[in-house]
Design a protein around this motif. Structure first.
Motif, PDB file in Angstrom:
ATOM      1  N   GLY A 236       1.060  -1.080  -0.055  1.00 21.50           N
ATOM      2  CA  GLY A 236       0.101   0.170  -0.152  1.00 21.50           C
ATOM      3  C   GLY A 236       0.849   0.847   0.331  1.00 21.50           C
ATOM      4  O   GLY A 236       1.685   1.484   0.570  1.00 21.50           O
ATOM      5  N   TYR A 237       0.625   2.110  -0.074  1.00 20.97           N
ATOM      6  CA  TYR A 237       0.750   3.669  -0.201  1.00 20.97           C
ATOM      7  C   TYR A 237       0.053   4.865  -0.418  1.00 20.97           C
ATOM      8  O   TYR A 237      -1.436   4.269  -0.524  1.00 20.97           O
ATOM      9  N   VAL A 238       0.227   5.948   0.081  1.00 19.04           N
ATOM     10  CA  VAL A 238      -0.710   7.156  -0.161  1.00 19.04           C
ATOM     11  C   VAL A 238       0.441   8.361  -0.533  1.00 19.04           C
ATOM     12  O   VAL A 238       1.405   8.675  -0.867  1.00 19.04           O
ATOM     13  N   LEU A 239      -0.619   9.370  -2.108  1.00 22.31           N
ATOM     14  CA  LEU A 239       0.394  10.163  -2.057  1.00 22.31           C
ATOM     15  C   LEU A 239      -0.552  11.846  -1.465  1.00 22.31           C
ATOM     16  O   LEU A 239      -1.985  11.422  -1.821  1.00 22.31           O
ATOM     17  N   ILE A 240       0.623  12.400  -1.415  1.00 19.44           N
ATOM     18  CA  ILE A 240      -0.071  13.825  -0.627  1.00 19.44           C
ATOM     19  C   ILE A 240       0.083  15.033  -1.497  1.00 19.44           C
ATOM     20  O   ILE A 240       1.219  15.002  -1.671  1.00 19.44           O
ATOM     21  N   ASP A 241      -0.996  15.272  -1.640  1.00 21.49           N
ATOM     22  CA  ASP A 241      -1.018  16.900  -2.576  1.00 21.49           C
ATOM     23  C   ASP A 241      -1.195  18.063  -1.844  1.00 21.49           C
ATOM     24  O   ASP A 241      -2.175  18.382  -1.228  1.00 21.49           O
ATOM     25  N   ILE A 242      -0.254  18.125  -1.401  1.00 26.54           N
ATOM     26  CA  ILE A 242       0.612  19.274   0.063  1.00 26.54           C
ATOM     27  C   ILE A 242      -1.084  20.377   0.084  1.00 26.54           C
ATOM     28  O   ILE A 242      -1.640  21.145   1.008  1.00 26.54           O
ATOM     29  N   SER A 243      -0.107  20.695  -1.041  1.00 29.67           N
ATOM     30  CA  SER A 243      -1.616  22.555  -1.114  1.00 29.67           C
ATOM     31  C   SER A 243      -2.848  22.176  -2.188  1.00 29.67           C
ATOM     32  O   SER A 243      -3.451  22.842  -2.397  1.00 29.67           O
ATOM     33  N   GLY A 244      -2.847  21.002  -2.382  1.00 29.75           N
ATOM     34  CA  GLY A 244      -4.093  20.783  -4.078  1.00 29.75           C
ATOM     35  C   GLY A 244      -3.375  21.368  -4.894  1.00 29.75           C
ATOM     36  O   GLY A 244      -5.059  21.514  -5.996  1.00 29.75           O
ATOM     37  N   SER A 245      -2.453  21.656  -4.953  1.00 34.44           N
ATOM     38  CA  SER A 245      -2.350  21.634  -6.802  1.00 34.44           C
ATOM     39  C   SER A 245      -2.359  20.731  -8.063  1.00 34.44           C
ATOM     40  O   SER A 245      -2.120  20.934  -8.947  1.00 34.44           O
ATOM     41  N   TYR A 246      -1.942  19.973  -7.193  1.00 42.03           N
ATOM     42  CA  TYR A 246      -1.712  19.143  -8.404  1.00 42.03           C
ATOM     43  C   TYR A 246      -3.502  17.879  -8.534  1.00 42.03           C
ATOM     44  O   TYR A 246      -3.627  16.579  -9.275  1.00 42.03           O
ATOM     45  N   ASN A 247      -4.693  18.565  -8.186  1.00 38.86           N
ATOM     46  CA  ASN A 247      -5.535  18.361  -7.949  1.00 38.86           C
ATOM     47  C   ASN A 247      -6.451  17.554  -9.450  1.00 38.86           C
ATOM     48  O   ASN A 247      -6.831  16.675  -9.928  1.00 38.86           O
ATOM     49  N   HIS A 248      -6.372  18.625 -10.594  1.00 43.83           N
ATOM     50  CA  HIS A 248      -6.308  18.138 -11.823  1.00 43.83           C
ATOM     51  C   HIS A 248      -5.205  17.606 -12.416  1.00 43.83           C
ATOM     52  O   HIS A 248      -6.394  15.844 -13.193  1.00 43.83           O
ATOM     53  N   LEU A 249      -4.595  16.458 -11.707  1.00 46.78           N
ATOM     54  CA  LEU A 249      -3.732  15.617 -12.178  1.00 46.78           C
ATOM     55  C   LEU A 249      -4.138  14.115 -11.696  1.00 46.78           C
ATOM     56  O   LEU A 249      -4.638  12.861 -12.291  1.00 46.78           O
ATOM     57  N   LEU A 250      -4.341  13.914 -10.194  1.00 47.24           N
ATOM     58  CA  LEU A 250      -4.746  13.070  -9.518  1.00 47.24           C
ATOM     59  C   LEU A 250      -5.687  12.706  -9.388  1.00 47.24           C
ATOM     60  O   LEU A 250      -6.482  11.101  -9.191  1.00 47.24           O
ATOM     61  N   SER A 251      -6.794  13.305  -9.377  1.00 45.40           N
ATOM     62  CA  SER A 251      -8.346  13.013  -9.564  1.00 45.40           C
ATOM     63  C   SER A 251      -8.519  12.307 -11.105  1.00 45.40           C
ATOM     64  O   SER A 251      -9.360  11.767 -10.829  1.00 45.40           O
ATOM     65  N   ASN A 252      -7.779  12.558 -11.696  1.00 41.57           N
ATOM     66  CA  ASN A 252      -7.928  12.207 -13.325  1.00 41.57           C
ATOM     67  C   ASN A 252      -7.543  11.048 -13.104  1.00 41.57           C
ATOM     68  O   ASN A 252      -7.870   9.855 -14.450  1.00 41.57           O
TER      69      ASN A 252
END
Length: 263
Positions: A236-252
């Motif tokens: 298992g693993y987790v990716l942390i988008d600290i400021s939310g600026s990568y939402n466009h990439l990770l959410s897709n």
């Protein structure tokens, strides 16, 4: 044969004449020589010597057969997509081991700093990456190294994998890495919520999970969202988008699922 002779001559020159090089200093260290001659070995070095003629029993042999991210191809595809769509200033990895994941990062052609606490694995990886100009290896406690990094707005991809039964620095490491607001953190061996098919680490009965690392809950978290059986030895693993600026990439990303916080 000529190439072998050239390499041998280069190695001798490197050891004998370059007085400040890391290999020469390591080999001539009096304390290390005394421990070796008196049979006072411990940790990874002891493991190697004990299994010198039966490396199938050694962690070194096991590690040498791994590919990036412990053979997890789906995770590598996800990270490939991240790097194909975002330009990071640097990659910082904790826990080099033999450098299989380090080599993957090095091929992204951006600066890579990897920290390894074991002298044995540090030396092996140092030799492996002699010709990689964008790889900087550090033999250090990962926490001490990270704490010396001044928080900035640089885009850094953190890969935190320096944890073991006797070394669990994640609490402090995470808190410090979260200060780099334009960065992403990937933590290995982390428990995936509501999905027991992914393996994760437990130390002294404490799981690597969001329940025990509540400082993560104020940030956007992404967990694997696919059948763990797709890969061998899936952790298992987790990716942390600290400021939310990568939402466009990770959410897709179809193989990731954004964690929904509960009250």
């Amino acid at each position: 044969m000529i190439q072998k002779i050239k390499r041998l001559l280069w190695l001798n020159k490197f050891i004998i004449f370059n007085k400040n090089n890391w290999l020469r200093n390591y080999m001539l260290n009096t304390k290390k020589f005394e421990k070796l001659s008196e049979g006072e070995l411990y940790g990874d070095t002891e493991d190697l010597v004990d299994n010198l003629f039966t490396l199938a029993d050694s962690r070194l042999k096991q590690a040498s057969t791994n590919t990036p991210f412990n053979n997890q191809k789906t995770r590598m595809e996800i990270i490939d997509n991240v790097f194909n769509n975002e330009k990071f200033d640097e990659i910082i990895e904790t826990g080099t081991l033999l450098g299989n994941t380090t080599e993957y990062f090095a091929n992204k052609d951006i600066p890579v700093t990897s920290v390894e606490i074991s002298e044995l694995y540090f030396l092996i990886s140092k030799i492996r990456f002699l010709d990689k100009k964008n790889v900087n290896l550090i033999n250090s406690d990962s926490s001490n190294f990270l704490f010396n990094l001044k928080p900035s707005k640089r885009k850094i991809f953190f890969y935190l994998d320096a944890h073991s039964q006797d070394f669990i620095p994640l609490q402090k490491e995470i808190s410090h890495c979260l200060k780099f607001e334009n960065s992403i953190i990937l933590i290995d061996d982390f428990k995936v919520p509501e999905n027991e098919t992914f393996g994760y680490d437990t130390y002294d009965s404490v799981e690597l999970s969001i329940e025990n690392y509540d400082q993560l809950l104020s940030h956007d978290l992404y967990f694997p969202n696919y059948d763990a059986k797709k890969d061998f030895n899936t952790r298992g693993y987790v990716l942390i988008d600290i400021s939310g600026s990568y939402n466009h990439l990770l959410s897709n990303e179809k193989n990731l699922l954004r964690y929904k916080k509960t009250d």
